[in-house]
Enzyme design. Structure first.
Site, PDB file in Angstrom:
ATOM      1  N   ARG A 100      40.883   0.106 -16.359  1.00 36.96           N
ATOM      2  CA  ARG A 100      41.216   0.177 -17.782  1.00 36.96           C
ATOM      3  C   ARG A 100      40.351  -0.743 -18.633  1.00 36.96           C
ATOM      4  O   ARG A 100      40.127  -0.472 -19.812  1.00 36.96           O
ATOM      5  CB  ARG A 100      42.680  -0.185 -17.995  1.00 36.96           C
ATOM      6  CG  ARG A 100      43.648   0.649 -17.236  1.00 36.96           C
ATOM      7  CD  ARG A 100      45.045   0.193 -17.544  1.00 36.96           C
ATOM      8  NE  ARG A 100      45.303   0.296 -18.967  1.00 36.96           N
ATOM      9  CZ  ARG A 100      45.764   1.382 -19.571  1.00 36.96           C
ATOM     10  NH1 ARG A 100      46.064   2.443 -18.872  1.00 36.96           N
ATOM     11  NH2 ARG A 100      45.947   1.401 -20.875  1.00 36.96           N
ATOM     12  N   CYS A 105      49.318   3.411 -15.768  1.00 43.98           N
ATOM     13  CA  CYS A 105      49.004   2.153 -15.097  1.00 43.98           C
ATOM     14  C   CYS A 105      50.242   1.667 -14.352  1.00 43.98           C
ATOM     15  O   CYS A 105      51.363   1.816 -14.840  1.00 43.98           O
ATOM     16  CB  CYS A 105      48.583   1.130 -16.152  1.00 43.98           C
ATOM     17  SG  CYS A 105      48.274  -0.494 -15.468  1.00 43.98           S
ATOM     18  N   ARG A 114      50.423   0.896 -21.192  1.00 42.28           N
ATOM     19  CA  ARG A 114      49.376   0.006 -21.716  1.00 42.28           C
ATOM     20  C   ARG A 114      48.612   0.732 -22.815  1.00 42.28           C
ATOM     21  O   ARG A 114      47.495   1.196 -22.618  1.00 42.28           O
ATOM     22  CB  ARG A 114      48.453  -0.462 -20.586  1.00 42.28           C
ATOM     23  CG  ARG A 114      49.191  -1.371 -19.620  1.00 42.28           C
ATOM     24  CD  ARG A 114      48.309  -1.862 -18.538  1.00 42.28           C
ATOM     25  NE  ARG A 114      47.338  -2.839 -18.992  1.00 42.28           N
ATOM     26  CZ  ARG A 114      46.426  -3.388 -18.180  1.00 42.28           C
ATOM     27  NH1 ARG A 114      46.369  -3.034 -16.924  1.00 42.28           N
ATOM     28  NH2 ARG A 114      45.585  -4.284 -18.635  1.00 42.28           N
ATOM     29  N   PRO A 115      49.258   0.800 -23.997  1.00 48.83           N
ATOM     30  CA  PRO A 115      48.603   1.521 -25.092  1.00 48.83           C
ATOM     31  C   PRO A 115      47.344   0.790 -25.573  1.00 48.83           C
ATOM     32  O   PRO A 115      47.156  -0.388 -25.263  1.00 48.83           O
ATOM     33  CB  PRO A 115      49.675   1.519 -26.196  1.00 48.83           C
ATOM     34  CG  PRO A 115      50.552   0.360 -25.897  1.00 48.83           C
ATOM     35  CD  PRO A 115      50.508   0.152 -24.403  1.00 48.83           C
ATOM     36  N   ILE A 116      46.489   1.498 -26.315  1.00 46.16           N
ATOM     37  CA  ILE A 116      45.314   0.846 -26.895  1.00 46.16           C
ATOM     38  C   ILE A 116      45.299   1.022 -28.416  1.00 46.16           C
ATOM     39  O   ILE A 116      44.264   0.930 -29.059  1.00 46.16           O
ATOM     40  CB  ILE A 116      43.996   1.369 -26.280  1.00 46.16           C
ATOM     41  CG1 ILE A 116      43.922   2.894 -26.387  1.00 46.16           C
ATOM     42  CG2 ILE A 116      43.818   0.933 -24.840  1.00 46.16           C
ATOM     43  CD1 ILE A 116      42.484   3.381 -26.379  1.00 46.16           C
ATOM     44  N   LEU A 153      46.225  -0.837 -30.764  1.00 39.89           N
ATOM     45  CA  LEU A 153      45.754  -1.985 -31.563  1.00 39.89           C
ATOM     46  C   LEU A 153      44.222  -2.070 -31.551  1.00 39.89           C
ATOM     47  O   LEU A 153      43.613  -2.419 -32.562  1.00 39.89           O
ATOM     48  CB  LEU A 153      46.366  -3.290 -31.044  1.00 39.89           C
ATOM     49  CG  LEU A 153      47.896  -3.366 -31.117  1.00 39.89           C
ATOM     50  CD1 LEU A 153      48.411  -4.603 -30.389  1.00 39.89           C
ATOM     51  CD2 LEU A 153      48.370  -3.382 -32.571  1.00 39.89           C
ATOM     52  N   ARG A 184      40.306  -5.755  -5.891  1.00 41.44           N
ATOM     53  CA  ARG A 184      39.841  -5.624  -7.277  1.00 41.44           C
ATOM     54  C   ARG A 184      39.718  -6.987  -7.945  1.00 41.44           C
ATOM     55  O   ARG A 184      38.887  -7.173  -8.825  1.00 41.44           O
ATOM     56  CB  ARG A 184      40.834  -4.783  -8.086  1.00 41.44           C
ATOM     57  CG  ARG A 184      40.883  -3.337  -7.681  1.00 41.44           C
ATOM     58  CD  ARG A 184      41.756  -2.567  -8.615  1.00 41.44           C
ATOM     59  NE  ARG A 184      41.347  -2.835  -9.993  1.00 41.44           N
ATOM     60  CZ  ARG A 184      42.054  -2.531 -11.060  1.00 41.44           C
ATOM     61  NH1 ARG A 184      43.216  -1.939 -10.937  1.00 41.44           N
ATOM     62  NH2 ARG A 184      41.610  -2.791 -12.261  1.00 41.44           N
TER      63      ARG A 184
END
Ligand code: EPU
Length: 422
Positions: free
Chosen positions: A93, A117, A122-124, A126, A401
C-alpha cells in the site's frame, strides 16, 4: 512459502544492531522522484518492501542500484511512465506515496487504488483531498487514481486531519507535492512521526523550504526545482521496540545498537512500567527484565503516543503479566488478527470492540499459528520464544516485509528458530 519452527522457551542475551527504518526509507525513496538526477539513501534495510518499491520506481523510468553497504542509489533523470501499476500496489500500500511527487514533477500520475488490508480499512481520502486542495484534478478510472495538474500545483492552507487523527503517508504525499507548488502551503494536523521528520529534513537537503518540522503545522514555500541529495535514514523504532519486547518476554538482557530512544519515549515509558529496565549506554541501549511482568493499559495513538505498530508485540508480552491489562487501538481499530492466534497458544485475550482485555496467564504453549500481517507475525514470533514446545509460524513472508531475516538476528542471541520452505 516459508515457515518458522520456534523452540521455546529461551532466554535471549547479547547484542543486536537495529536497521535503518523501513517506514522512513519508503517515502524518502519516493522523494527521489522530485530531484532530477541521482539521489541515494542509507542505511536501507534489506526487506521485500524495499525491493518492491524499487521495482515500482524502475517501472516509472528510474534506475535503482543497491550496494553492499546498504546504500540505495536512485537515478530519476528519466521518468517517462508516471504509472503505479496494480501488480505492485496490490503488494504494498505504501506505493501510494509516489502520487504526490509524480504530480509535482510530471504534472500527471496514475496510481492503482490500494485495495483491502489485513489491519482494517485504510482509506486514502485524505491524500486525495490534500492533493485536490493543491489544484490537482483527480478521478478514478478502472481501479486507477488518475491525477492531473497541467498548470502545476498551487499552495493552499490544508487541514489534513481525519476521523482517526493525522495520516503519515497522507502527510508525506501532500508535503512532497507542496515542495514544488507555486506559493505557500500550510498543512494543519500534519503527522509528527519521526519518519515524517526524516522525510522533511531530506526534502530540505534537496532544496525544499519547509518550516514547522516535527510539529502538526508544516509550512512549505514552494520552489521551482529540487536537486538530488544524499539521505540518512533514521534507525527503525519499531524493530527496536520489537527487540525490547523480545528481551522482556524471554526474561533476557539485550544491548541494542543504533537505537534512538528519543523516538520511543511512549514505548520506553510503558515498558519500564511493565518492569523492563531500559538504560542508554554510550550510543547503545541496554534492555533487561529480571522481575515479573506487571500488567499495563495501553492506548495506541499517533506520535508521540504509543505506536500501533507495536501493539501486537506488547500484547504478546502482556499475555504473561501478573494481572489484567487493557489494550485500546485508536489508529486501526480492527488491527487484532493476532488475538485469535495468541489464544491458540493459551493466551487469555478477549476482544471488546476496538479494545482487548488481556488476562495474564502463567505460561504460553506452542501451537501452529498463522501470520496475518507484519506486526502480528512479530507478536507470534515473540510468543513462540516464550512458549513451551515448538511453535510453527506459517506465512512468514509477512514478517520478511518488515524485519530483515529476523531469525538470523534472534538465533545468535539464544533463540532456536529454523526457517523451512514448504
Ligand atoms: N486514514 C484515513 N484517511 C486517509 C489516510 C488514513 O482515514 O486518507 C486513517 C487510517 O485509516 C488510520 C489513520 O488514518 O485509521 C492513520 O493511518 P495512516 O495514514 O497514518 O497510516 P499509513 O500512513 O497508511 C503508516 C505506516 C504503517 C503505520 C501507520 C500508523 C508506512 C509505510 N506505513 O501507514 O505501518 O501503522 O502509518 O502509524 O509508513 C507497518 O509498518 O506495519 C505499518 C502498517
Amino acid at each position: 512459502m516459508d515457515i518458522f519452527r520456534i523452540e521455546g522457551p529461551v532466554r535471549l542475551s547479547g547484542s543486536v544492531s537495529i536497521n535503518g527504518s523501513k517506514n522512513a526509507s519508503l517515502p524518502i525513496m519516493a522523494a527521489a522522484i522530485l530531484g532530477e538526477g541521482k539521489s541515494s539513501l542509507a542505511p536501507v534495510p534489506r526487506l521485500s518492501d524495499i525491493s518492491v518499491f524499487s521495482q515500482l520506481l524502475e517501472q516509472l523510468g528510474c534506475r535503482v542500484v543497491k550496494s553492499s553497504d546498504r546504500r540505495l542509489s536512485i537515478d530519476s533523470t528519466v521518468i517517462d511512465n508516471p504509472v503505479g501499476e496494480y501488480e505492485i500496489v496490490r503488494k504494498m500500500r505504501a506505493s501510494i506515496c509516489i502520487l504526490g511527487p509524480l504530480l509535482a514533477r510530471c504534472r500527471r500520475a496514475e496510481v492503482s487504488m490500494p485495495g483491502g488490508c489485513a489491519i482494517g480499512d485504510r482509506p486514502i481520502n485524505l491524500h486525495l483531498r490534500g492533493l485536490r486542495e493543491l489544484g490537482a484534478r483527480i478521478h478514478l478510472k478502472n481501479g486507477y487514481i488518475v491525477a492531473q495538474a497541467p498548470n502545476g500545483l498551487t499552495g493552499k492552507e490544508i487541514f489534513l486531519g481525519g476521523p482517526f487523527g493525522s495520516t503519515v503517508l497522507g502527510t508525506a504525499n501532500v508535503l512532497m507535492a507542496a515542495t514544488l507548488a507555486k506559493g505557500r502551503t500550510t498543512i494543519e494536523s500534519a503527522a509528527c512521526e519521526p519518519e515524517i521528520v526524516n522525510l522533511a529534513h531530506g526534502l530540505q537537503n534537496m532544496g525544499a523550504k519547509i518550516s514547522g518540522i516535527g510539529s502538526p503545522r508544516l509550512v512549505v514555500e514552494g520552489v521551482k526545482q529540487l536537486h538530488p541529495a544524499e539521505f540518512e535514514i533514521i534507525p527503525d523504532r519499531i524493530e527496536a521496540g520489537t527487540f525490547m519486547a523480545a528481551a522482556a518476554i524471554t526474561q533476557g538482557e539485550l544491548r541494542l545498537q543504533n537505537c534512538r530512544l528519543d523516538h520511543m519515549m511512549a514505548v520506553v515509558d510503558k515498558l519500564r512500567n511493565i518492569g523492563v529496565t531500559i538504560e542508554p549506554e554510550d550510543n547503545d541501549c541496554m534492555v533487561a527484565r529480571t522481575g515479573p511482568i506487571r500488567p499495563a493499559d495501553i492506548t495506541t495513538q499517533q506520535y508521540p503516543g504509543f505506536p500501533t505498530d507495536l501493539q501486537a508485540q506488547l500484547m504478546a508480552l502482556l499475555s504473561l503479566a501478573e494481572g489484567n491489562s487493557v489494550i485500546v487501538e485508536k489508529v486501526f481499530p480492527d488491527r487484532f488478527m493476532h488475538v485469535a492466534e495468541l489464544n491458540r497458544m493459551a493466551a487469555n485475550l478477549r476482544k471488546e470492540g476496538p479494545a482487548v482485555i488481556v488476562a495474564g496467564v502463567k505460561k504460553l504453549t506452542a501451537a501452529p499459528v498463522m501470520a496475518s500481517d507484519l506486526r502480528a507475525s512479530a507478536a507470534l514470533v515473540l510468543a513462540g520464544l516464550a512458549a513451551e514446545g515448538t511453535t510453527t509460524v506459517n506465512r512468514v513472508y509477512h514478517i520478511d516485509r518488515g524485519y530483515e531475516r529476523i531469525e538470523e538476528k534472534l538465533n545468535p542471541l539464544g533463540a532456536k528458530i529454523t526457517r523451512e520452505s514448504i
